[in-house]
Motif scaffolding. Structure first.
Motif, PDB file in Angstrom:
ATOM      1  N   HIS A 189       0.932  -0.989   0.263  1.00 52.07           N
ATOM      2  CA  HIS A 189       0.038   0.043   0.053  1.00 52.07           C
ATOM      3  C   HIS A 189       1.030   1.148   0.013  1.00 52.07           C
ATOM      4  O   HIS A 189       2.066   1.119   0.356  1.00 52.07           O
ATOM      5  CB  HIS A 189      -0.966  -0.072   1.034  1.00 52.07           C
ATOM      6  CG  HIS A 189      -0.404  -0.098   2.697  1.00 52.07           C
ATOM      7  ND1 HIS A 189       0.226  -1.191   2.964  1.00 52.07           N
ATOM      8  CD2 HIS A 189      -0.039   0.895   3.456  1.00 52.07           C
ATOM      9  CE1 HIS A 189       0.819  -0.897   4.178  1.00 52.07           C
ATOM     10  NE2 HIS A 189       0.711   0.207   4.364  1.00 52.07           N
ATOM     11  N   GLU A 238       4.034  -4.742   5.222  1.00 52.14           N
ATOM     12  CA  GLU A 238       4.203  -4.824   6.727  1.00 52.14           C
ATOM     13  C   GLU A 238       3.431  -5.972   7.026  1.00 52.14           C
ATOM     14  O   GLU A 238       2.531  -6.213   7.175  1.00 52.14           O
ATOM     15  CB  GLU A 238       3.550  -3.753   7.695  1.00 52.14           C
ATOM     16  CG  GLU A 238       4.182  -2.243   7.054  1.00 52.14           C
ATOM     17  CD  GLU A 238       3.103  -0.901   7.559  1.00 52.14           C
ATOM     18  OE1 GLU A 238       3.548  -0.602   8.629  1.00 52.14           O
ATOM     19  OE2 GLU A 238       2.174  -0.885   6.733  1.00 52.14           O
ATOM     20  N   HIS A 275       2.292   5.256   0.753  1.00 48.32           N
ATOM     21  CA  HIS A 275       1.894   6.810   1.607  1.00 48.32           C
ATOM     22  C   HIS A 275       2.792   7.613   0.950  1.00 48.32           C
ATOM     23  O   HIS A 275       3.634   7.665   0.040  1.00 48.32           O
ATOM     24  CB  HIS A 275       2.760   6.178   2.885  1.00 48.32           C
ATOM     25  CG  HIS A 275       2.061   5.226   3.866  1.00 48.32           C
ATOM     26  ND1 HIS A 275       0.903   5.219   4.483  1.00 48.32           N
ATOM     27  CD2 HIS A 275       2.473   3.925   4.213  1.00 48.32           C
ATOM     28  CE1 HIS A 275       0.412   4.429   4.976  1.00 48.32           C
ATOM     29  NE2 HIS A 275       1.523   3.515   4.785  1.00 48.32           N
ATOM     30  N   HIS A 329       4.767   0.386   0.415  1.00 48.88           N
ATOM     31  CA  HIS A 329       5.397  -0.667   1.366  1.00 48.88           C
ATOM     32  C   HIS A 329       4.624  -1.732   1.604  1.00 48.88           C
ATOM     33  O   HIS A 329       3.211  -1.836   1.612  1.00 48.88           O
ATOM     34  CB  HIS A 329       6.216   0.010   2.461  1.00 48.88           C
ATOM     35  CG  HIS A 329       5.264   0.363   3.749  1.00 48.88           C
ATOM     36  ND1 HIS A 329       5.535   0.373   4.811  1.00 48.88           N
ATOM     37  CD2 HIS A 329       3.682   0.919   3.623  1.00 48.88           C
ATOM     38  CE1 HIS A 329       4.611   0.999   5.587  1.00 48.88           C
ATOM     39  NE2 HIS A 329       3.616   0.975   4.954  1.00 48.88           N
TER      40      HIS A 329
HETATM   41 MN    MN Z   1       1.743   1.479   5.934  1.00 51.89          MN
END
Ligand code: MN
Length: 290
Positions: A62, A108, A64, A106
């Motif tokens: 996703h 996670e 940012h 990125h």
């Molecule tokens: Mn994030």
């Protein structure tokens, strides 16, 4: 004396992907609780995960843009990869400080090793705003390992301060930041007390991660609560209550004091910049994870 303005409880919790069960302590780009330069704080209170049986838990790719994401691992391990080439696994006491800047993608996840064994997981994710002049800075990834984060003992063996960012007693923290701020873990031994002085130009917030703390001899806050302070000069007195140690995440910083327009994972100054961010992302200008 720097007075407590208000003590907040988390009012909800939600899953980020399937790996992070978080309680938002402030959100809405910080507008709800006078948190500038900090935009959002999700607290992932201790949660026990079973072994993942080969199915990685977390949140996939996703974007940012326009700010920084800071992830502090208190228990468990987080694996990260991003389109700036940054990546790695952070474990207990480690911090990742990712500058999304002009745009990043990125992912996670829990680390492979943690996923295999499962166990207790506890983390904080904080969003730190960037000033207008730095919103389009080149993305970067700072991996701050526990061993590289200075630990300063408090007087009278009261505990210690871990300086993730900023400065405490003349010791500079591990993270490079764009604006002036402090991000500290403060640990008070059972029954211990200390007095902290923060610059009067800083907004000041504390998250209680363990134990109960008496503030200025008046207000008591317990695990999971967020404490907002008046923006004034003066000291804050902290006293550990009961027979438990107290662990606090302290955030303070000079407000950026610029317009904040947030849309999901993008935080800019104007609506037009948000539209541009969406266009840039959709056209692949945030790069890719390789
Ligand atoms: Mn994030």
């Amino acid at each position: 004396m720097r007075k407590v303005r208000q003590i907040y409880n988390a009012t909800s919790s939600h899953w980020v992907g399937n790996g992070f069960l978080v309680q938002p302590l402030f959100s809405h780009m910080g507008a709800d609780k006078q948190t500038d330069p900090f935009l959002m704080l999700d607290y992932g209170a201790p949660h026990v995960f079973e072994p993942n049986a080969g199915r990685p838990r977390g949140v996939g790719q996703h974007p940012h843009k326009g700010f920084e994401t800071v992830t502090i691992a208190y228990a468990g391990e987080v694996a990260h990869r991003d389109s700036s080439g940054g990546g790695g696994v952070i474990g207990v006491g480690d911090v990742q400080w990712m500058t999304a800047g002009s745009g990043i993608i990125h992912e996670e996840f829990h680390s492979e090793a943690f996923g295999r064994t499962g166990g207790e997981f506890e983390m904080v994710q904080l969003w730190v705003n960037l000033p207008k002049k730095d919103k389009n800075t080149t993305p970067r990834y700072q991996e701050l390992l526990n061993q590289d984060i200075p630990v300063i003992p408090l007087d009278d063996e009261a505990g210690f301060v871990r300086v993730i960012a900023g400065e405490f007693n003349g010791v500079t923290g591990a993270a490079k930041t764009f604006t002036e701020m402090n991000l500290w873990d403060v640990v008070l031994n059972p029954s211990a007390a200390t007095t902290l002085t923060l610059p009067e130009t800083h907004n000041l917030l504390m998250v209680v991660l363990r134990g109960s703390v008496l503030l200025n001899g008046v207000d008591e806050a317990k695990q999971g609560q967020l404490i907002g302070f008046e923006m004034t000069g003066g000291d804050v007195q902290l006293q550990a209550v009961g027979d438990e140690a107290v662990k606090i995440l302290l955030l303070s910083g000079v407000p950026i004091d610029e317009p904040v327009v947030g849309y999901g994972p993008f935080v800019m100054n104007t609506e037009a910049e948000i539209q541009q961010a969406i266009t840039d992302f959709n056209q692949g200008r945030f790069g890719q994870i390789v």
